[in-house]
Design a protein around this motif. Structure first.
Motif, mmCIF file in Angstrom:
data_model
loop_
_atom_site.group_PDB
_atom_site.id
_atom_site.type_symbol
_atom_site.label_atom_id
_atom_site.label_comp_id
_atom_site.label_asym_id
_atom_site.label_seq_id
_atom_site.Cartn_x
_atom_site.Cartn_y
_atom_site.Cartn_z
ATOM 1 N N GLU A 174 7.868 19.560 1.724
ATOM 2 C CA GLU A 174 7.357 20.952 2.316
ATOM 3 C C GLU A 174 7.795 21.874 1.224
ATOM 4 N N GLN A 175 6.573 22.692 0.705
ATOM 5 C CA GLN A 175 7.133 23.625 -0.606
ATOM 6 C C GLN A 175 6.015 24.892 0.077
ATOM 7 N N GLY A 176 6.459 25.987 0.487
ATOM 8 C CA GLY A 176 5.767 27.013 0.897
ATOM 9 C C GLY A 176 4.618 26.635 2.076
ATOM 10 N N ARG A 177 3.333 26.701 2.016
ATOM 11 C CA ARG A 177 2.410 26.196 3.022
ATOM 12 C C ARG A 177 1.995 24.946 2.580
ATOM 13 N N THR A 178 2.298 24.155 1.515
ATOM 14 C CA THR A 178 1.614 22.963 1.397
ATOM 15 C C THR A 178 2.534 21.949 1.592
ATOM 16 N N ALA A 179 2.278 20.890 2.275
ATOM 17 C CA ALA A 179 3.166 19.860 2.563
ATOM 18 C C ALA A 179 2.613 18.403 2.116
ATOM 19 N N TRP A 180 3.547 17.692 1.682
ATOM 20 C CA TRP A 180 3.101 16.267 1.185
ATOM 21 C C TRP A 180 3.935 14.999 1.830
ATOM 22 N N LEU A 181 3.344 13.974 2.136
ATOM 23 C CA LEU A 181 3.764 12.841 2.897
ATOM 24 C C LEU A 181 3.458 11.633 2.072
ATOM 25 N N ILE A 182 4.470 10.981 1.623
ATOM 26 C CA ILE A 182 4.098 9.687 0.944
ATOM 27 C C ILE A 182 4.938 8.715 1.688
ATOM 28 N N SER A 183 4.175 7.515 1.921
ATOM 29 C CA SER A 183 4.314 6.362 2.932
ATOM 30 C C SER A 183 3.983 5.044 2.189
ATOM 31 N N LEU A 234 1.037 -1.217 -0.033
ATOM 32 C CA LEU A 234 -0.032 0.019 0.141
ATOM 33 C C LEU A 234 0.696 1.074 0.031
ATOM 34 N N VAL A 235 0.513 2.115 -0.835
ATOM 35 C CA VAL A 235 1.159 3.521 -1.021
ATOM 36 C C VAL A 235 0.196 4.366 -0.386
ATOM 37 N N THR A 236 0.559 5.165 0.413
ATOM 38 C CA THR A 236 -0.188 6.364 1.158
ATOM 39 C C THR A 236 0.219 7.833 0.731
ATOM 40 N N VAL A 237 -0.542 8.734 0.074
ATOM 41 C CA VAL A 237 -0.151 9.960 -0.414
ATOM 42 C C VAL A 237 -0.923 10.856 0.278
ATOM 43 N N GLY A 238 -0.495 11.600 1.170
ATOM 44 C CA GLY A 238 -1.089 12.627 2.029
ATOM 45 C C GLY A 238 -0.714 14.026 1.645
ATOM 46 N N ARG A 239 -1.982 14.899 1.591
ATOM 47 C CA ARG A 239 -1.312 16.612 1.268
ATOM 48 C C ARG A 239 -2.051 17.270 2.151
ATOM 49 N N CYS A 240 -1.495 18.144 2.956
ATOM 50 C CA CYS A 240 -1.834 19.389 3.874
ATOM 51 C C CYS A 240 -1.768 20.563 3.102
ATOM 52 N N ARG A 241 -3.129 21.034 2.873
ATOM 53 C CA ARG A 241 -3.278 22.302 2.373
ATOM 54 C C ARG A 241 -2.995 23.386 3.322
ATOM 55 N N PRO A 242 -2.920 24.597 2.598
ATOM 56 C CA PRO A 242 -2.452 25.811 3.183
ATOM 57 C C PRO A 242 -3.786 26.246 4.477
ATOM 58 N N ASP A 243 -4.990 25.642 4.064
ATOM 59 C CA ASP A 243 -6.105 26.027 4.958
ATOM 60 C C ASP A 243 -6.392 24.918 5.846
ATOM 61 N N ALA A 244 -5.345 24.045 6.096
ATOM 62 C CA ALA A 244 -5.474 23.060 7.083
ATOM 63 C C ALA A 244 -6.138 21.834 6.766
ATOM 64 N N ALA A 290 13.186 -3.098 -0.400
ATOM 65 C CA ALA A 290 13.545 -2.178 0.698
ATOM 66 C C ALA A 290 12.599 -1.321 0.707
ATOM 67 N N LEU A 291 11.480 -0.968 0.019
ATOM 68 C CA LEU A 291 10.767 0.013 -0.138
ATOM 69 C C LEU A 291 9.809 0.070 1.056
ATOM 70 N N PRO A 292 9.277 -0.915 1.714
ATOM 71 C CA PRO A 292 8.030 -0.781 2.808
ATOM 72 C C PRO A 292 9.024 -0.251 4.101
ATOM 73 N N GLY A 293 8.024 0.982 4.630
ATOM 74 C CA GLY A 293 8.569 1.625 5.564
ATOM 75 C C GLY A 293 9.284 2.698 5.268
ATOM 76 N N THR A 294 9.264 3.084 4.007
ATOM 77 C CA THR A 294 9.745 4.337 3.538
ATOM 78 C C THR A 294 8.760 5.483 3.770
ATOM 79 N N ARG A 295 9.341 6.603 4.219
ATOM 80 C CA ARG A 295 8.417 7.849 4.325
ATOM 81 C C ARG A 295 9.217 9.039 3.532
ATOM 82 N N ILE A 296 8.401 9.682 2.764
ATOM 83 C CA ILE A 296 8.960 10.859 1.956
ATOM 84 C C ILE A 296 7.998 12.020 2.362
ATOM 85 N N GLU A 297 8.805 12.962 2.911
ATOM 86 C CA GLU A 297 8.072 14.377 3.433
ATOM 87 C C GLU A 297 8.379 15.432 2.483
#
Length: 86
Positions: A75-84, A5-15, A66-73
């Motif tokens: 941040e650009q400006g007020r937008t944040a991405w998290l890929i797990s 499973l790959v989870t892609v999360g995005r946190c927008r500037p308006d939270a 080797a990929l399972p357990g990898t977290r990529i974070e």
């Protein structure tokens, strides 16, 4: 073990948070016809660069394992991405 499973999360500037869950196996099955094209291209690339095809396949397998357990974070400006990868 390959990732499940790959989870892609995005946190927008308006939270507000958005998450997208991508199961690897169904995506792999849908894209498997492209694998028929990728194998000959990979063999030609191995011959051109003088890399052993067995070593290239072994290295790709080790990378996938080797990929399972990898977290990529990111941040650009007020937008944040998290890929797990799980």
């Amino acid at each position: 073990m390959i990732p499940q499973l790959v989870t892609v999360g995005r946190c927008r500037p308006d939270a507000r948070r958005r998450r997208l869950y991508v199961p690897v196996l169904p995506v792999l099955l849908v894209l498997s016809p492209l694998l028929l094209l990728a194998v000959p291209v990979g063999l030609v690339a191995c011959l051109v660069t003088r890399v052993g095809p067995v070593g290239a396949v072994r290295g790709t397998g080790q990378l996938l394992c080797a990929l399972p357990g990898t977290r990529i974070e990111i941040e650009q400006g007020r937008t944040a991405w998290l890929i797990s990868v799980r």
